[in-house]
Design a protein around this motif. Structure first.
Motif, PDB file in Angstrom:
ATOM      1  N   THR A 134     -24.082  15.718  34.305  1.00  0.00           N
ATOM      2  CA  THR A 134     -24.480  15.774  32.897  1.00  0.00           C
ATOM      3  C   THR A 134     -23.344  15.358  31.972  1.00  0.00           C
ATOM      4  OG1 THR A 134     -26.061  17.549  33.403  1.00  0.00           O
ATOM      5  CG2 THR A 134     -25.517  17.216  31.101  1.00  0.00           C
ATOM      6  N   ILE A 135     -22.111  15.675  32.348  1.00  0.00           N
ATOM      7  CA  ILE A 135     -20.977  15.194  31.546  1.00  0.00           C
ATOM      8  C   ILE A 135     -20.996  13.667  31.470  1.00  0.00           C
ATOM      9  CG2 ILE A 135     -18.463  14.939  31.494  1.00  0.00           C
ATOM     10  CD1 ILE A 135     -18.199  17.772  32.512  1.00  0.00           C
ATOM     11  N   ILE A 136     -21.263  13.011  32.592  1.00  0.00           N
ATOM     12  CA  ILE A 136     -21.306  11.548  32.611  1.00  0.00           C
ATOM     13  C   ILE A 136     -22.532  11.034  31.859  1.00  0.00           C
ATOM     14  CG2 ILE A 136     -21.408   9.498  34.086  1.00  0.00           C
ATOM     15  CD1 ILE A 136     -18.748  11.102  34.153  1.00  0.00           C
ATOM     16  N   LEU A 137     -23.658  11.704  32.020  1.00  0.00           N
ATOM     17  CA  LEU A 137     -24.887  11.273  31.344  1.00  0.00           C
ATOM     18  C   LEU A 137     -24.783  11.411  29.827  1.00  0.00           C
ATOM     19  CD1 LEU A 137     -27.457  12.858  33.811  1.00  0.00           C
ATOM     20  CD2 LEU A 137     -27.190  10.412  33.345  1.00  0.00           C
ATOM     21  N   ARG A 138     -23.965  12.329  29.349  1.00  0.00           N
ATOM     22  CA  ARG A 138     -23.801  12.538  27.911  1.00  0.00           C
ATOM     23  C   ARG A 138     -22.671  11.689  27.325  1.00  0.00           C
ATOM     24  NH1 ARG A 138     -22.161  17.319  26.064  1.00  0.00           N
ATOM     25  NH2 ARG A 138     -23.430  17.224  24.178  1.00  0.00           N
ATOM     26  N   GLY A 358     -18.613   9.964  47.342  1.00  0.00           N
ATOM     27  CA  GLY A 358     -19.350   8.797  47.810  1.00  0.00           C
ATOM     28  C   GLY A 358     -19.071   7.556  46.973  1.00  0.00           C
ATOM     29  N   ARG A 359     -19.772   6.492  47.311  1.00  0.00           N
ATOM     30  CA  ARG A 359     -19.580   5.217  46.595  1.00  0.00           C
ATOM     31  C   ARG A 359     -20.297   5.193  45.253  1.00  0.00           C
ATOM     32  NH1 ARG A 359     -17.423   0.769  48.418  1.00  0.00           N
ATOM     33  NH2 ARG A 359     -16.587   0.688  50.548  1.00  0.00           N
ATOM     34  N   TYR A 360     -21.256   6.066  45.070  1.00  0.00           N
ATOM     35  CA  TYR A 360     -22.089   6.021  43.868  1.00  0.00           C
ATOM     36  C   TYR A 360     -21.842   7.298  43.057  1.00  0.00           C
ATOM     37  CZ  TYR A 360     -24.075   2.313  46.649  1.00  0.00           C
ATOM     38  OH  TYR A 360     -24.212   1.181  47.419  1.00  0.00           O
ATOM     39  N   PRO A 361     -21.120   7.184  41.944  1.00  0.00           N
ATOM     40  CA  PRO A 361     -20.694   8.373  41.199  1.00  0.00           C
ATOM     41  C   PRO A 361     -21.858   9.152  40.590  1.00  0.00           C
ATOM     42  CG  PRO A 361     -19.392   6.438  40.587  1.00  0.00           C
ATOM     43  CD  PRO A 361     -20.550   5.949  41.395  1.00  0.00           C
ATOM     44  N   LEU A 362     -21.675  10.466  40.507  1.00  0.00           N
ATOM     45  CA  LEU A 362     -22.644  11.326  39.845  1.00  0.00           C
ATOM     46  C   LEU A 362     -22.912  10.832  38.427  1.00  0.00           C
ATOM     47  CD1 LEU A 362     -21.382  14.905  40.796  1.00  0.00           C
ATOM     48  CD2 LEU A 362     -23.507  13.845  41.541  1.00  0.00           C
ATOM     49  N   ALA A 447     -27.124   6.852  30.741  1.00  0.00           N
ATOM     50  CA  ALA A 447     -26.716   7.453  29.469  1.00  0.00           C
ATOM     51  C   ALA A 447     -27.440   6.804  28.297  1.00  0.00           C
ATOM     52  CB  ALA A 447     -25.205   7.326  29.295  1.00  0.00           C
ATOM     53  N   ALA A 448     -27.845   5.541  28.471  1.00  0.00           N
ATOM     54  CA  ALA A 448     -28.565   4.842  27.402  1.00  0.00           C
ATOM     55  C   ALA A 448     -29.922   5.489  27.128  1.00  0.00           C
ATOM     56  CB  ALA A 448     -28.750   3.378  27.783  1.00  0.00           C
ATOM     57  N   LEU A 449     -30.488   6.145  28.148  1.00  0.00           N
ATOM     58  CA  LEU A 449     -31.805   6.788  28.008  1.00  0.00           C
ATOM     59  C   LEU A 449     -31.707   8.305  27.871  1.00  0.00           C
ATOM     60  CD1 LEU A 449     -33.722   4.906  30.867  1.00  0.00           C
ATOM     61  CD2 LEU A 449     -33.529   4.253  28.462  1.00  0.00           C
ATOM     62  N   TRP A 450     -30.543   8.857  28.162  1.00  0.00           N
ATOM     63  CA  TRP A 450     -30.417  10.306  28.325  1.00  0.00           C
ATOM     64  C   TRP A 450     -30.847  11.087  27.085  1.00  0.00           C
ATOM     65  CZ3 TRP A 450     -30.386  13.700  31.981  1.00  0.00           C
ATOM     66  CH2 TRP A 450     -29.913  14.991  31.751  1.00  0.00           C
ATOM     67  N   GLU A 451     -30.363  10.716  25.933  1.00  0.00           N
ATOM     68  CA  GLU A 451     -30.677  11.489  24.727  1.00  0.00           C
ATOM     69  C   GLU A 451     -32.050  11.168  24.163  1.00  0.00           C
ATOM     70  OE1 GLU A 451     -28.959  13.916  23.797  1.00  0.00           O
ATOM     71  OE2 GLU A 451     -27.129  13.593  24.946  1.00  0.00           O
ATOM     72  N   ASP A 453     -34.983   9.278  26.051  1.00  0.00           N
ATOM     73  CA  ASP A 453     -36.181   9.119  26.882  1.00  0.00           C
ATOM     74  C   ASP A 453     -36.269  10.057  28.077  1.00  0.00           C
ATOM     75  OD1 ASP A 453     -36.951   7.032  25.247  1.00  0.00           O
ATOM     76  OD2 ASP A 453     -35.899   5.522  26.444  1.00  0.00           O
ATOM     77  N   ILE A 454     -35.216  10.799  28.364  1.00  0.00           N
ATOM     78  CA  ILE A 454     -35.233  11.673  29.539  1.00  0.00           C
ATOM     79  C   ILE A 454     -35.296  13.127  29.098  1.00  0.00           C
ATOM     80  CG2 ILE A 454     -33.946  12.435  31.581  1.00  0.00           C
ATOM     81  CD1 ILE A 454     -32.758   9.652  31.789  1.00  0.00           C
ATOM     82  N   HIS A 455     -36.300  13.847  29.585  1.00  0.00           N
ATOM     83  CA  HIS A 455     -36.445  15.273  29.273  1.00  0.00           C
ATOM     84  C   HIS A 455     -35.483  16.048  30.162  1.00  0.00           C
ATOM     85  CE1 HIS A 455     -38.170  19.276  28.905  1.00  0.00           C
ATOM     86  NE2 HIS A 455     -38.865  18.835  27.860  1.00  0.00           N
ATOM     87  N   HIS A 456     -34.477  16.651  29.540  1.00  0.00           N
ATOM     88  CA  HIS A 456     -33.378  17.235  30.304  1.00  0.00           C
ATOM     89  C   HIS A 456     -33.818  18.365  31.230  1.00  0.00           C
ATOM     90  CE1 HIS A 456     -30.434  15.766  26.940  1.00  0.00           C
ATOM     91  NE2 HIS A 456     -31.135  14.800  27.490  1.00  0.00           N
ATOM     92  N   VAL A 457     -34.685  19.222  30.753  1.00  0.00           N
ATOM     93  CA  VAL A 457     -35.114  20.354  31.576  1.00  0.00           C
ATOM     94  C   VAL A 457     -35.890  19.864  32.790  1.00  0.00           C
ATOM     95  CG1 VAL A 457     -36.514  22.453  31.648  1.00  0.00           C
ATOM     96  CG2 VAL A 457     -35.154  21.932  29.605  1.00  0.00           C
ATOM     97  N   ARG A 458     -36.817  18.926  32.570  1.00  0.00           N
ATOM     98  CA  ARG A 458     -37.588  18.404  33.700  1.00  0.00           C
ATOM     99  C   ARG A 458     -36.703  17.626  34.658  1.00  0.00           C
ATOM    100  NH1 ARG A 458     -41.926  17.261  29.910  1.00  0.00           N
ATOM    101  NH2 ARG A 458     -41.332  15.057  29.877  1.00  0.00           N
ATOM    102  N   PHE A 459     -35.736  16.906  34.107  1.00  0.00           N
ATOM    103  CA  PHE A 459     -34.841  16.110  34.952  1.00  0.00           C
ATOM    104  C   PHE A 459     -34.099  16.997  35.950  1.00  0.00           C
ATOM    105  CE2 PHE A 459     -30.707  14.285  35.977  1.00  0.00           C
ATOM    106  CZ  PHE A 459     -31.044  12.999  36.351  1.00  0.00           C
ATOM    107  N   TRP A 460     -33.648  18.166  35.500  1.00  0.00           N
ATOM    108  CA  TRP A 460     -32.855  19.033  36.382  1.00  0.00           C
ATOM    109  C   TRP A 460     -33.698  20.060  37.122  1.00  0.00           C
ATOM    110  CZ3 TRP A 460     -28.778  17.313  38.241  1.00  0.00           C
ATOM    111  CH2 TRP A 460     -27.872  16.560  37.499  1.00  0.00           C
ATOM    112  N   ARG A 461     -35.009  19.911  37.068  1.00  0.00           N
ATOM    113  CA  ARG A 461     -35.873  20.774  37.856  1.00  0.00           C
ATOM    114  C   ARG A 461     -35.908  20.225  39.285  1.00  0.00           C
ATOM    115  NH1 ARG A 461     -41.679  20.397  35.746  1.00  0.00           N
ATOM    116  NH2 ARG A 461     -41.526  18.448  36.912  1.00  0.00           N
TER     117      ARG A 461
END
Length: 469
Positions: A134-138, A358-362, A447-451, A453-461
């Protein structure tokens, strides 16, 4: 019991607390010469006098007479002079000491609160995935003019979380040789609500957090605090993010290192032996933090690399360089390999860190060929410790290329990641399709969609199942 904050709210609160902490640190450095520096000199002088008196008394006990002191008529006269010096410095300290001690207590309280919150948010890997991703997504987009200052403030919070996860992995692999830390590692017991799942024994975990994690996380949080000193500001000249020539950069690194240690010693203060039953334990914790702060600049110091490796990695995840390309984040794994080859980082710990991230960062975006739909789908990387570093544990955002949301986590193997040429060749689509559908390449920035188009609560369910792809 109060309800736990959702991760987005938790990070906002943490950032606010950290900004308050930084404001206080800036005030500390401004007041240093007139207050804390004076305190440092006066206490150092008293310690010097005490050491001389102890040497004289030890000599007398051993030989039965006082030693001859160079340029002094006799030892008794010299002792009296030393006592006068001591009394003068003690008198001068009486006026400033209460303010200094109050500053110690205030800063320790602020730092303890921030460190404890981060520990509780990352001690479990599932929670740590959410916290770090979430730090990266924000994070601001690469073209955002607030990117550098925002990333700079978030970076210590990110590094601290990564340090915890690296330490836990190294403990699991028996790669930590610090007896103080190893002896406090909690044993694992069956969880009350799910006996098949193991969890740390609660009382041992509480002690481990207090005696090991708190001092380590504090070091991670303040390892760069010297950059807010007046000496550093004179080099920044109002722009903390401008490029520096190599001699100036090396000078700045030394300034930050020295001022960080000054802050640790005189901003947070040493444990007080008076009326302190836990003084011995407090000193061990103090020395653990001090050891990390003194040695994270040493490329081959194992404990120093607990901070050094996540610090280097974070410079790609949360860049503060004026020019930054998002795709550079995907090269961090290879840059760690290069760091190992050049001796820039400690290999045994670095290898485990690479397996972990891994090769693909969080928090980054990938495209993968779904085994179910046979078309490229979007995914956001949300998991540490994939089965192989070339795999990515993702939250799938599309199904048949339409927006899709459920609680499933997917571990995508390299053979199905679209950035891999083999995956594209083995798919149902030819080169023209990929050229047309992916003109910007095979990665994307969530991050371009995070604030928007992405519903944060549903995303982390999420459930505890990881579907293999």
């Amino acid at each position: 019991m109060s309800q736990a904050l959702f991760i987005t709210d938790l990070l906002k609160e943490l950032r606010s607390q950290y900004l308050d902490f930084l404001e206080d640190a800036i005030k500390f450095f401004k007041e240093y010469d007139g207050l804390y520096g004076v305190y440092a000199k006066k206490t150092a002088k008293i310690d010097e006098v005490d050491e001389q008196l102890a040497t004289i008394n030890n000599y007398k006990e051993k030989h039965g007479v006082y030693p001859n002191i160079k340029d002094q008529p006799d030892c008794e006269t010299y002792i009296n002079e030393l006592m006068k010096v001591r009394e003068k410095n003690e008198f001068d300290l009486r006026e400033i000491k209460p303010k200094v001690i109050k500053g110690f207590e205030q800063r320790r309280k602020m730092l303890d609160k921030i460190a404890s919150t981060i520990i509780n948010a990352t001690i479990k890997e599932k929670d740590a995935n959410k916290y770090l991703a979430t730090i990266i997504l924000r994070a601001p987009l690469e073209s955002d003019h607030t990117r550098c200052p925002n990333n700079e403030k978030n970076k210590p919070l990110y590094i601290a979380g990564m340090v915890i996860r690296l330490l836990m992995k190294l403990l699991d692999e028996d790669l930590i040789d610090n007896e103080y830390i190893v002896s406090r590692k909690p044993i694992m017991i069956p969880a009350e609500d799910n006996p098949k799942q193991l969890e740390p024994e609660p009382m041992m975990l509480k002690e481990f957090k207090n005696s090991v994690l708190i001092p380590i996380v504090q070091a991670a949080l303040i390892h760069h605090i010297g950059s807010y000193s007046l000496d550093a500001e004179r080099i920044f000249r109002g722009n903390r993010y401008r490029l520096l020539d190599e001699p100036t950069r090396k000078k700045l690194v030394k300034i930050i290192y020295d001022n960080t240690l000054n802050y640790f010693e005189y901003g947070l203060g040493r444990p007080n032996e008076e009326d302190n039953e836990s003084f011995a334990e407090d000193m061990v914790k103090f020395e653990l933090t001090e050891d990390l702060l003194k040695h994270f600049t040493n490329s081959q110091h194992p404990m120093g690399n607990l901070i050094r490796i996540p610090m280097i990695y974070s410079s790609f995840m949360l860049s503060t360089k004026p020019k930054h390309e998002y795709l550079l984040m995907y090269k961090a794994y290879d840059i760690l390999n290069s760091g190992i080859e050049k001796g820039v980082i400690y290999q045994p710990y670095s290898e485990e860190f690479k397996k972990m991230v891994g090769r693909y960062p969080l928090g980054t975006g990938v495209f993968f060929i779904s085994k179910e739909t046979h078309v490229p789908e979007r995914g956001v990387v949300i998991g540490l410790n994939p089965t192989k570093p070339s795999n990515a544990i993702v939250k799938q955002l599309t199904r048949r290329q339409l927006q899709f949301d459920d609680h499933t986590q997917v571990e995508v193997s390299r053979e199905y990641l679209v950035n891999n040429e083999v995956a594209r060749k083995n798919s149902d689509f030819g080169p023209e399709y990929y050229s047309k559908q992916f003109p910007q390449g095979y990665f994307w920035n969530p991050a371009a969609l995070w604030e928007r188009d992405i519903h944060h609560v549903r995303f982390w369910r999420r459930d505890n199942q990881v579907k293999q792809n």
